[in-house]
Design an enzyme around this catalytic site. Structure first.
Site, PDB file in Angstrom:
ATOM      1  N   GLU A   1     -13.697 -11.958  -6.200  1.00  0.00           N
ATOM      2  CA  GLU A   1     -12.348 -11.407  -6.394  1.00  0.00           C
ATOM      3  C   GLU A   1     -11.324 -12.115  -5.518  1.00  0.00           C
ATOM      4  O   GLU A   1     -10.125 -11.956  -5.730  1.00  0.00           O
ATOM      5  CB  GLU A   1     -12.321  -9.911  -6.025  1.00  0.00           C
ATOM      6  CG  GLU A   1     -13.168  -9.008  -6.904  1.00  0.00           C
ATOM      7  CD  GLU A   1     -14.597  -8.859  -6.370  1.00  0.00           C
ATOM      8  OE1 GLU A   1     -15.034  -9.734  -5.579  1.00  0.00           O
ATOM      9  OE2 GLU A   1     -15.265  -7.893  -6.764  1.00  0.00           O
TER      10      GLU A   1
ATOM     11  N   GLU B   1     -16.468 -10.989   2.738  1.00  0.00           N
ATOM     12  CA  GLU B   1     -15.265 -10.779   1.931  1.00  0.00           C
ATOM     13  C   GLU B   1     -14.669 -12.106   1.474  1.00  0.00           C
ATOM     14  O   GLU B   1     -14.269 -12.254   0.315  1.00  0.00           O
ATOM     15  CB  GLU B   1     -14.222  -9.992   2.734  1.00  0.00           C
ATOM     16  CG  GLU B   1     -12.950  -9.699   1.949  1.00  0.00           C
ATOM     17  CD  GLU B   1     -11.883  -8.996   2.793  1.00  0.00           C
ATOM     18  OE1 GLU B   1     -11.370  -7.978   2.342  1.00  0.00           O
ATOM     19  OE2 GLU B   1     -11.575  -9.474   3.907  1.00  0.00           O
TER      20      GLU B   1
ATOM     21  N   LYS C   1     -16.023  -9.822   7.205  1.00  0.00           N
ATOM     22  CA  LYS C   1     -14.954 -10.671   6.685  1.00  0.00           C
ATOM     23  C   LYS C   1     -15.515 -11.976   6.129  1.00  0.00           C
ATOM     24  O   LYS C   1     -14.914 -12.616   5.280  1.00  0.00           O
ATOM     25  CB  LYS C   1     -13.921 -10.947   7.772  1.00  0.00           C
ATOM     26  CG  LYS C   1     -13.070  -9.745   8.116  1.00  0.00           C
ATOM     27  CD  LYS C   1     -11.966  -9.518   7.100  1.00  0.00           C
ATOM     28  CE  LYS C   1     -11.338  -8.145   7.267  1.00  0.00           C
ATOM     29  NZ  LYS C   1     -10.479  -7.775   6.141  1.00  0.00           N
TER      30      LYS C   1
ATOM     31  N   GLU D   1       0.818  -1.208   0.000  1.00  0.00           N
ATOM     32  CA  GLU D   1       0.000   0.000   0.000  1.00  0.00           C
ATOM     33  C   GLU D   1       0.858   1.267   0.000  1.00  0.00           C
ATOM     34  O   GLU D   1       0.523   2.243  -0.668  1.00  0.00           O
ATOM     35  CB  GLU D   1      -0.945  -0.019   1.210  1.00  0.00           C
ATOM     36  CG  GLU D   1      -2.112   0.930   1.057  1.00  0.00           C
ATOM     37  CD  GLU D   1      -3.315   0.530   1.903  1.00  0.00           C
ATOM     38  OE1 GLU D   1      -3.285  -0.534   2.572  1.00  0.00           O
ATOM     39  OE2 GLU D   1      -4.297   1.291   1.893  1.00  0.00           O
TER      40      GLU D   1
ATOM     41  N   CYS E   1     -11.269  -1.978  14.212  1.00  0.00           N
ATOM     42  CA  CYS E   1     -11.595  -3.397  14.409  1.00  0.00           C
ATOM     43  C   CYS E   1     -11.775  -3.778  15.883  1.00  0.00           C
ATOM     44  O   CYS E   1     -12.496  -4.724  16.186  1.00  0.00           O
ATOM     45  CB  CYS E   1     -10.518  -4.264  13.801  1.00  0.00           C
ATOM     46  SG  CYS E   1     -10.267  -3.923  12.059  1.00  0.00           S
TER      47      CYS E   1
ATOM     48  N   CYS F   1      -8.885  -2.139   3.301  1.00  0.00           N
ATOM     49  CA  CYS F   1      -8.785  -3.399   4.051  1.00  0.00           C
ATOM     50  C   CYS F   1     -10.040  -3.702   4.845  1.00  0.00           C
ATOM     51  O   CYS F   1     -10.173  -4.775   5.415  1.00  0.00           O
ATOM     52  CB  CYS F   1      -7.556  -3.434   4.941  1.00  0.00           C
ATOM     53  SG  CYS F   1      -7.064  -1.867   5.595  1.00  0.00           S
TER      54      CYS F   1
ATOM     55  N   GLU G   1       2.091   1.695  -3.380  1.00  0.00           N
ATOM     56  CA  GLU G   1       1.029   2.199  -4.251  1.00  0.00           C
ATOM     57  C   GLU G   1       0.830   3.705  -4.046  1.00  0.00           C
ATOM     58  O   GLU G   1       0.661   4.453  -5.007  1.00  0.00           O
ATOM     59  CB  GLU G   1      -0.276   1.440  -3.961  1.00  0.00           C
ATOM     60  CG  GLU G   1      -1.409   1.838  -4.906  1.00  0.00           C
ATOM     61  CD  GLU G   1      -2.746   1.172  -4.562  1.00  0.00           C
ATOM     62  OE1 GLU G   1      -2.770   0.297  -3.677  1.00  0.00           O
ATOM     63  OE2 GLU G   1      -3.749   1.555  -5.185  1.00  0.00           O
TER      64      GLU G   1
ATOM     65  N   SER H   1      -7.453   1.836  -2.662  1.00  0.00           N
ATOM     66  CA  SER H   1      -6.215   1.099  -2.880  1.00  0.00           C
ATOM     67  C   SER H   1      -6.561  -0.248  -3.500  1.00  0.00           C
ATOM     68  O   SER H   1      -7.556  -0.873  -3.146  1.00  0.00           O
ATOM     69  CB  SER H   1      -5.510   0.890  -1.550  1.00  0.00           C
ATOM     70  OG  SER H   1      -4.601  -0.182  -1.652  1.00  0.00           O
TER      71      SER H   1
END
Ligand code: SF4
Ligand code: SF4
Ligand code: FES
Ligand code: FES
Lengths: 574, 154
Positions: free
Chosen positions: A366, A361, A358, A279, A503, A299, A282, A319
């Site tokens: 993807e 996710e 999560k 990151e 989190c 994230c 990037e 990102s």
């Protein structure tokens, strides 16, 4: 203006504009509440909090009724107690008698209330609720039969998360909480954050459970079962286990997971370090090559879905880095598999996350390689406790162990991912080094720390002024994005976490923790950061090793294939 | 231009207080509130659709499905009630496998519960596309539906 009011025959100080409940709470007089939400406009809907006004003889809802000079209140008179008990009995009359089978058994406000009010017989018999379970979501299970219509989830979803995919629908005794057109949650704008679960007093909202798949894998000798746990887990479990809030159980967690039978124990803080390598590279690339700015972290899967639905125009800002969970998953089923001479399908990859999103996710298109998911199952913090109990692990009598290596060692930069502001701080530390060739003199960036919903500052990297913003709570994110849409342009890098505080306040965490307990978690993370010596991701020896032996360079060919992805606008009804 | 744009044009200040009047206009125009129309109203007034659906379901007047080819209004006024309209409604719902406010999948039938329709002498009474059927019973109700179905098949 201050005056006194009389409560239970005692004069107590009160301020103009307070509610009766405010005075009671301050003086340690406990009155039960259900629909009441701290800092929200009171609705007075459930009447659980009634107290008796001795002058008028009326029952007043203490959560919404403002104090008046010289009022005289009884909080536990015969009438009050009977009235509360009747409300509970009414709630129970249409409630399924499911406690023994319920996820919230022994952690349920309805149970507590009936227990406290000595409900011991069924005086009121009503028709039981009949509404189908909503199993459509990858993360959240809704059981409207257990809903007691307190409205706390509706508030969390709209006011804290800015999503508003659920609301009261129909009216009177047909009232339920549901989505638009009462469709499955998966077709709504729900971002799977789980903040509704965190405020639900009963078992009406719970996470989608993956126990069966995990147990099957553990019992299958042909499967190599690996587990990773998120940075916040080791400091967030204390309340679940009956320890002091903020205790770091890192070592005993490793040992406990091995006892359960996991073959390898990895730390997502390691892949958080990996995320930072990619990151920060990037970010520098975007700055140097006129890329889209501000860059926004990706994230948090709750935030990603939110962006796909509500702010697709910002997707180029996200990102391209996958989250630590998914980076770890991808490395496990590629590099680790090869090293261990395993086919990806011979590995069952579990992650322990503070987060319900999560789960969503992990099953995203993807996040697969040739049709195989990088992460196979996700346990929340709460579920992990249940799992530990199932396997009879005594967390008080266990010798700490280390994580497996490689993929287990972390810097403290990866660890502070668990708190809002942590990703930002970790990324700045590495970006600074990459740009200047020098380490920061002072690693701590206090301006991005803490529970405040929005933090902004500028960081000077060798003369380059980088504007950074850290937001948590998607309602706060919404405000920031609207400002940027309207021309705000002094921000180059944004960290977004859907859940309040990051989190450590995730939707998969212990239900019922106080603000103080959440603060203790954050404090612990920064204490770890202050006391350990490797504070930057780029100095993590296992990260250096992974690039040398496998990945090559950040943003290189392999990274691109395994660790990066792109998101697309998602059409849901808003 | 979408179907409801002309309606929205009547509310240039797009204030949230216009929600109910707009929904009423749409229902008057097209007979029901389609998903698309609710989404569009949401965008226009900047209200999440869950909220609009919540408000709309609070009032009995709103429907979310188009009328069936045969729109059956069952009177639940006092006179009809006394003479057994509840059973008629129950039978009808069972027969068509839909609830009041819904339409059958084939789009043939829809049921609506209405207050006294001013034909108390004929109680219990139902109206199909405006045509009254007097002194209906569970049995005659079934006959009426069967006849309509046959007619359709023919
Ligand atoms: S929600 Fe509470 S009261 Fe209801 S079944 Fe579950 S544990 Fe029992
Ligand atoms: S998971 Fe989050 S977005 Fe979904 S309903 Fe619950 S609070 Fe709303
Ligand atoms: S808590 Fe006061 S009315 Fe519900
Ligand atoms: S009550 Fe049914 S027509 Fe009057």
């Amino acid at each position: 203006m201050d005056f006194t009011i009389n409560i239970n025959n005692k004069a107590l100080e009160a301020k103009q504009g307070e509610t009766i409940l405010d005075v009671l709470t301050r003086n340690g007089i406990r009155v039960p509440t259900l629909c009441h939400i701290k800092d929200a406009f009171p609705t007075g809907a459930c009447r659980m909090c009634v107290v008796e006004d001795e002058k008028s003889g009326k029952l007043l809802t203490s959560c919404s009724y403002p104090v008046e000079a010289d009022m005289s209140i009884q909080t536990h008179s015969k009438r009050v107690v009977e009235s509360r008990k009747t409300i509970i009995e009414l709630l129970l009359s249409n409630h399924p008698d499911d406690c023994l089978y319920c996820v919230r058994n022994k952690n349920c406000e309805l149970q507590d209330l009936s227990e406290e009010h000595h409900v011991r017989e069924r005086r009121i018999r009503g028709k039981k609720n009949t509404e189908p379970l909503d199993l459509s979501s990858a993360s959240i299970v809704r059981d409207p039969e257990k809903c007691i219509l307190c409205g706390r989830c509706v508030h969390a979803c709209e006011e804290v998360m800015g999503v508003a995919c659920i609301d009261f629908i129909h009216r009177g005794n047909k009232s339920i909480i549901g989505t638009a057109f009462n469709q499955g949650l998966n077709t709504s704008s729900c971002v799977n954050c789980g903040q509704c679960i965190m405020v639900c007093p009963t078992g009406a909202l719970t996470e989608k459970n993956h126990f069966a798949q995990i147990q099957e894998a553990l019992n299958n000798p042909a499967k190599r079962v690996v587990v990773q746990y998120a940075p916040s887990i080791s400091v967030s479990m204390a309340e679940e286990l009956g320890m002091e809030a903020g205790t770091d159980i890192n070592g005993i967690l490793n040992a406990a997971l091995r006892k359960i039978g996991f073959d390898h124990v990895f730390d997502s803080s390691f892949s958080a370090d990996l995320t930072i390598m990619e990151e920060s590279a990037e970010l520098i690339d975007r700055v140097n090559n006129n890329g889209v700015l501000p860059m926004i972290t990706s994230c948090c899967p709750g935030w990603v879905k939110f962006a796909e639905e509500f702010y697709p125009d910002f997707l180029p800002n996200l990102s391209s880095c996958k989250s630590p969970q998914q980076m770890m998953g991808a490395i496990i089923k590629s590099h680790f598999a090869a090293e261990e001479n395993l086919k990806p399908e011979e590995i069952f990859s579990v992650s322990i996350m503070p987060c319900t999103a999560k789960k969503f996710e992990a099953q995203r298109e993807e996040m697969t390689q040739e049709g195989i998911s990088d992460v196979d199952a996700v346990l929340t913090t709460r579920e992990l406790t249940k799992f530990l109990k199932l396997y009879g692990i005594d967390m008080f009598n266990i010798r700490p162990e280390l994580t497996d290596s490689p993929l287990g060692f972390r810097s403290t930069a990866g660890k502070i991912f668990g708190a809002s502001g942590g990703v930002m701080e970790a990324a700045i530390r590495t970006a600074y080094y990459k740009i200047t060739g020098k380490e920061l003199v002072e690693f701590q960036i206090p301006a991005v720390r803490g529970f405040i919903g929005r933090k902004e500052t500028t960081i000077n990297i060798d003369g380059l002024e980088v504007g950074v913003a850290v937001v948590n709570g998607l309602a706060n994110t919404r405000k920031l994005l609207e400002e940027i849409r309207n021309g705000k342009n002094d921000i180059h890098f944004i960290e977004v976490m859907a859940c309040p505080g990051g989190c450590i306040g995730g939707g998969g965490q212990h239900i019922g923790s106080s603000d103080e307990q959440l603060k203790a978690r954050m404090k612990k993370l920064y204490q770890i950061d202050a006391t350990e010596s490797i504070k930057v991701s780029h100095k993590n020896p296992e990260i250096i090793g992974l690039y040398e032996n496998f990945l090559g360079e950040p943003l290189g060919h392999k990274s691109h294939k395994l660790l990066h992805t792109h998101y697309h606008a998602r059409k849901v009804m808003l | 231009m979408t179907a409801i744009q002309p309606i929205l044009n009547k509310y240039p200040d797009n204030g949230r207080e216009n929600l109910i009047p707009i929904l009423q206009d749409i229902q008057n125009e097209s007979g029901y509130l389609s998903k698309d129309s609710i989404v569009e109203v949401g965008r226009f007034l900047d209200i999440p659709i869950s909220k609009i659906f919540g408000v709309a379901t609070f009032y009995n007047q709103f429907r979310f499905e188009p009328f069936g080819k045969y729109h059956i209004q069952v009177c639940r006024g006092t006179a009809c009630h006394v003479l057994g309209s509840a059973t008629v409604l129950q039978e009808l719902e069972k027969n068509l496998k839909i609830k009041a406010g819904q339409s059958t999948r084939d789009g043939l039938f829809s049921i609506e519960v209405v207050a006294c329709i001013g034909a108390c002498g004929l109680a219990p009474v139902i109206s199909i596309n405006g045509e009254f059927h007097a002194k209906v019973t569970a049995v005659s109700m079934k006959q009426i539906i069967d006849d309509l179905k046959k007619e359709e098949e023919a």
